[in-house]
Each structure stands twice: as structure tokens, then as C-alpha cells.
Scaffold this active site. Structure first.
Site, short mmCIF file in Angstrom:
data_model
loop_
_atom_site.label_atom_id
_atom_site.label_comp_id
_atom_site.label_asym_id
_atom_site.label_seq_id
_atom_site.Cartn_x
_atom_site.Cartn_y
_atom_site.Cartn_z
CG HIS A 175 -2.00 1.14 1.35
ND1 HIS A 175 -2.33 2.20 2.12
CD2 HIS A 175 -2.89 1.12 0.35
CE1 HIS A 175 -3.05 2.91 1.82
NE2 HIS A 175 -3.68 2.15 0.59
CE LYS B 36 -1.02 4.69 -1.81
NZ LYS B 36 -1.76 4.23 -0.80
CG ASP C 184 19.59 9.88 -10.20
OD1 ASP C 184 19.37 8.65 -10.98
OD2 ASP C 184 19.73 10.96 -11.09
CG HIS D 200 -6.59 8.40 -1.03
ND1 HIS D 200 -5.22 8.15 -1.11
CD2 HIS D 200 -7.35 7.30 -1.03
CE1 HIS D 200 -5.11 7.00 -1.25
NE2 HIS D 200 -6.14 6.42 -1.32
CE LYS E 140 -3.82 6.81 2.28
NZ LYS E 140 -5.25 6.73 2.39
CG ASP F 17 1.53 20.08 20.80
OD1 ASP F 17 0.44 20.34 20.69
OD2 ASP F 17 2.18 19.50 21.84
#
Length: 406
Positions: A115, A117, A122, A311, A313, A318
């Protein structure tokens, strides 16, 4: 062993919102690549702006850059034939993580998905977040969207790039080893495993402008890093003094995480959650709602994002205090992410970065979020409450089948 959760002060981390900001930066980096591109994504969709990312991979491979692409067997599945042929002809090496096979998701071990991404260019530049290769205004199940999907990623340089490169390289060679072993090419399989154990990329000094930041890559897998992302959240929530803001697409936290949020609210910390307001999937939409009651009762503010699919996450704690904390990544706060999937989050302890993320989340809550009223939540229709309990029960049953407690 892949390095992770090791904070250092040599990073530059830049926040990117949506594919509109991520894809141009990603394509620019790919077009400037000199040696290699490592790319992992749950969904690779070739509609709209997703095709531009594919074209950049093809251009890199055609000029001799080693280009490795891994997609998930559920999120992406088999690539479209025309694109698969173009990628292969250009020299892009691609692999599908855990193809489903004839029984599909009936086998519980198939629920462990890729899941995260990630993209490393390089060995010195990392892209990490929640954004799939998917046009902001296109959804594979719902078609054209009226407003862009709400999501985030980061572009980062510094020593955390090596940790990302290591974990991607090891997964790549282990997948090749499994493939060779299944084809009874045992010498090639052993060679691939040896390559995985030796694979390392040295990160170049940070090149982005701005002062260095303290940051780390936090990984989740089913071997060494089973609970690092959840523990990172719980530690940050447990030390919060003033404010917690979490934006999460599929929000179904386990008991420990829920209690941490309730305790924070009760000791006077302002806790705000920005969650999915539009119906996307039955399980994720309905199974989340039974956990809202205890949070609302403790004073947690819940906002539902309505203009498009949320979508993101991400979280920020603080931001304006002396210990700012922020995270951007692929991990939802639900059992699929926290117990089963391979995930990757970047954690940043920097006031300027945390303030930037906070401002974007507050703007979304104020201008695109509907605050949930505790009385209306308690009085929601019987049919909805029944569906919520059914989904919640099915989720718990699924966890029991996998042998996990949550």
C-alpha cells in the site's frame, strides 16, 4: 536490515498537495534522473495525468536509466496491454506484488498488500505519501469527480532516502527470487536473494533549499516493523500538549489508539479529526462510525470532508509548540494498514513544515468540512446504525480469520 525510524537533522522536506503538485515534481525528477528510478505504488492508473507519469518512466528507461516499477496486485492488477507493451519495449522493469490468482481475496494471506507510495530517484531524492498514480479528478469506481481528491505527499532529501531505497531494493529482489524459485530457476533465485542482502544506496547531501529538518522514514511490514507507525502516532499523541489534528481516509483505530486520543482530549488537548465524508466503500465507511461515540463524548471534534474523496493520511501535533510533530504517508489508521499492509510514512519534527500542513488542514476543516454534532450522531437512523454494526462486525471477523487482535 533496512534502516528506519532513525531521526537525523540533515533533511529537507517539502509538502506537496494532490497530484496537481506531486506529479509535476515527480516528472521533473524522473526527466533529470541519471542512474536509476525505484517506484512503488498501490494504484497505477493511466487515465488523465497518470499517463504523464507513465510517459516520464518510459523516457527515463529509453535513455538508459534503470527503471523499476512495482504495483499492487489488487490496487492495480494487470497493466493495460498497450501500456504494458510500451513499458516493456522502453526497458521499464515492472512487477506485480502478490497477484491474486484464481481464488482472489478468499485466501487471507492475500490481504497483505503493498500500500505504500514511494519513489526514489538516483538514490538521493524521495517522494513519499498517500497519493497513488491516479488523476485527481478521476476515480476508477466513481468516474469523474467534481473536485480534486484531498491528499498529500512529500519530496525529501537527506539520509532517510537511503532507508527508502534499501527497503524498495530488497522487496524488488525478493520478488524476483520468488518468481525464479517458482519457475525452478534456483541459481537465479539465490543470486537475487544475495543481491537483496547487499543492496544499498548512499544518499547524496540534501540539495533542496531551506534550513535542514529533523525527520525519519517509518515503515510498516509483516516482519520487523509490525507496529512502528502506530507506535509513532501513540507516542506523539501521548506527549501532545496543545493540539492534535489528524486527517485520515479510512479511520478505524484500535483500542490503544482510541484511548490515547480520548486521554489527550480529557487532559485539555484540542483534538480535531478530518475524515471521509463521502461514501466510497461499504466496509470503510460504515465500520468506522461505531468508534465515533467515545471520541465525541470525550470532546474530540470530528469533521467530515464533503467536496470530494478525502484520501489523506497525515497528522500534525503541536505545530506551534516547542516539540512540533507531523507525518505524511500511506498508512490509514485502520486494521488493514496497521496490521496487514506494507506502509511508509515520513515523520518530520520541524515547526515550519508542521505549520504549513496545519494551515492546509485547518482551511479544509473550515471551508470543506462538516462538523459532526454528537446529538445527531447519537440519533442517526436505525438503518444506518445497523449497517454500521454489520460492517464493524465483519471487520472484526476478518481480523479474527487472520489471527490478529486489534
Amino acid at each position: 536490515m533496512v534502516r528506519g525510524t532513525e531521526f537525523s537533522d540533515d533533511h529537507r522536506v517539502h509538502l506537496l498537495q494532490g497530484a496537481e503538485e506531486l506529479f509535476p515534481a515527480l516528472i521533473e525528477a524522473m526527466d533529470a534522473a541519471l542512474s536509476d528510478i525505484q517506484f512503488e505504488t498501490y494504484i497505477f492508473d493511466f487515465t488523465g495525468s497518470g499517463a504523464a507519469v507513465a510517459e516520464a518512466l518510459i523516457r527515463a528507461a529509453q535513455r538508459g536509466v534503470r527503471t523499476q516499477l512495482v504495483v499492487d496486485g489488487v490496487g492495480t492488477g494487470a497493466l493495460p496491454e498497450a501500456w504494458a507493451a510500451r513499458l516493456q519495449a522502453a526497458g521499464v522493469q515492472y512487477s506485480v506484488y502478490s497477484p491474486l490468482g484464481p481464488l482472489g481475496l478468499l485466501l487471507p494471506h492475500r490481504w497483505r498488500r503493498l500500500h505504500r507510495k514511494l519513489c526514489v530517484v538516483d538514490g538521493r531524492l524521495l517522494f513519499c505519501g498517500g497519493i497513488n498514480v491516479l488523476d485527481d479528478f478521476h476515480d476508477p469506481n466513481h468516474g469523474t469527480l467534481d473536485a480534486p481528491r484531498f491528499d498529500f505527499a512529500v519530496r525529501a532529501t537527506g539520509s532517510l532516502v537511503a532507508a527508502a531505497s534499501d527497503t524498495m531494493e530488497q522487496l524488488w529482489w525478493r520478488m524476483q527470487a520468488v518468481r525464479d524459485a517458482r519457475q525452478r530457476r534456483l541459481p537465479e533465485a539465490l543470486q537475487a536473494l544475495r543481491a537483496a542482502s547487499k543492496a544499498r544506496h548512499a544518499a547524496d547531501p540534501a540539495t533542496d533549499s531551506g534550513p535542514p529538518m529533523r525527520a525519519a522514514l517509518v515503515l510498516r511490514d509483516n516482519v520487523r516493523n509490525r507496529s512502528r507507525i502506530e507506535k509513532a502516532y501513540r507516542r506523539a499523541i501521548g506527549t501532545a500538549r496543545h493540539e492534535i489534528i489528524i486527517a485520515n481516509a479510512y479511520f478505524m483505530p484500535g483500542g490503544k489508539l482510541r484511548r490515547a486520543l480520548v486521554m489527550a482530549a480529557r487532559r485539555g488537548v484540542r483534538v480535531r479529526l478530518l475524515l471521509q465524508g463521502r461514501y466510497e466503500y461499504f466496509m470503510q465507511y460504515h465500520a468506522a462510525r461505531p468508534v465515533y461515540g467515545a471520541l465525541l463524548a470525550a470532546g474530540v471534534e470530528i469533521y467530515e470532508y464533503a467536496p470530494s474523496f478525502l484520501h489523506a493520511k497525515v497528522a500534525v501535533i503541536d505545530a506551534q509548540g516547542d516539540r512540533p510533530w507531523a507525518t505524511v504517508g500511506s498508512s490509514n489508521l485502520d486494521p488493514l494498514s496497521l496490521l496487514l499492509a506494507r506502509e511508509a510514512n515520513v515523520v518530520v519534527e520541524d515547526g515550519a513544515f508542521a505549520t504549513d500542513l496545519r494551515q492546509r488542514l485547518v482551511h479544509a476543516m473550515q471551508h470543506a468540512g462538516r462538523r459532526m454534532d454528537p446529538a445527531r450522531y447519537a440519533g442517526r437512523p436505525l438503518r444506518q446504525r445497523v449497517l454500521d454494526r454489520i460492517a464493524f462486525g465483519l471487520m472484526r471477523l476478518a481480523l479474527w480469520v487472520t489471527g490478529n487482535r486489534y
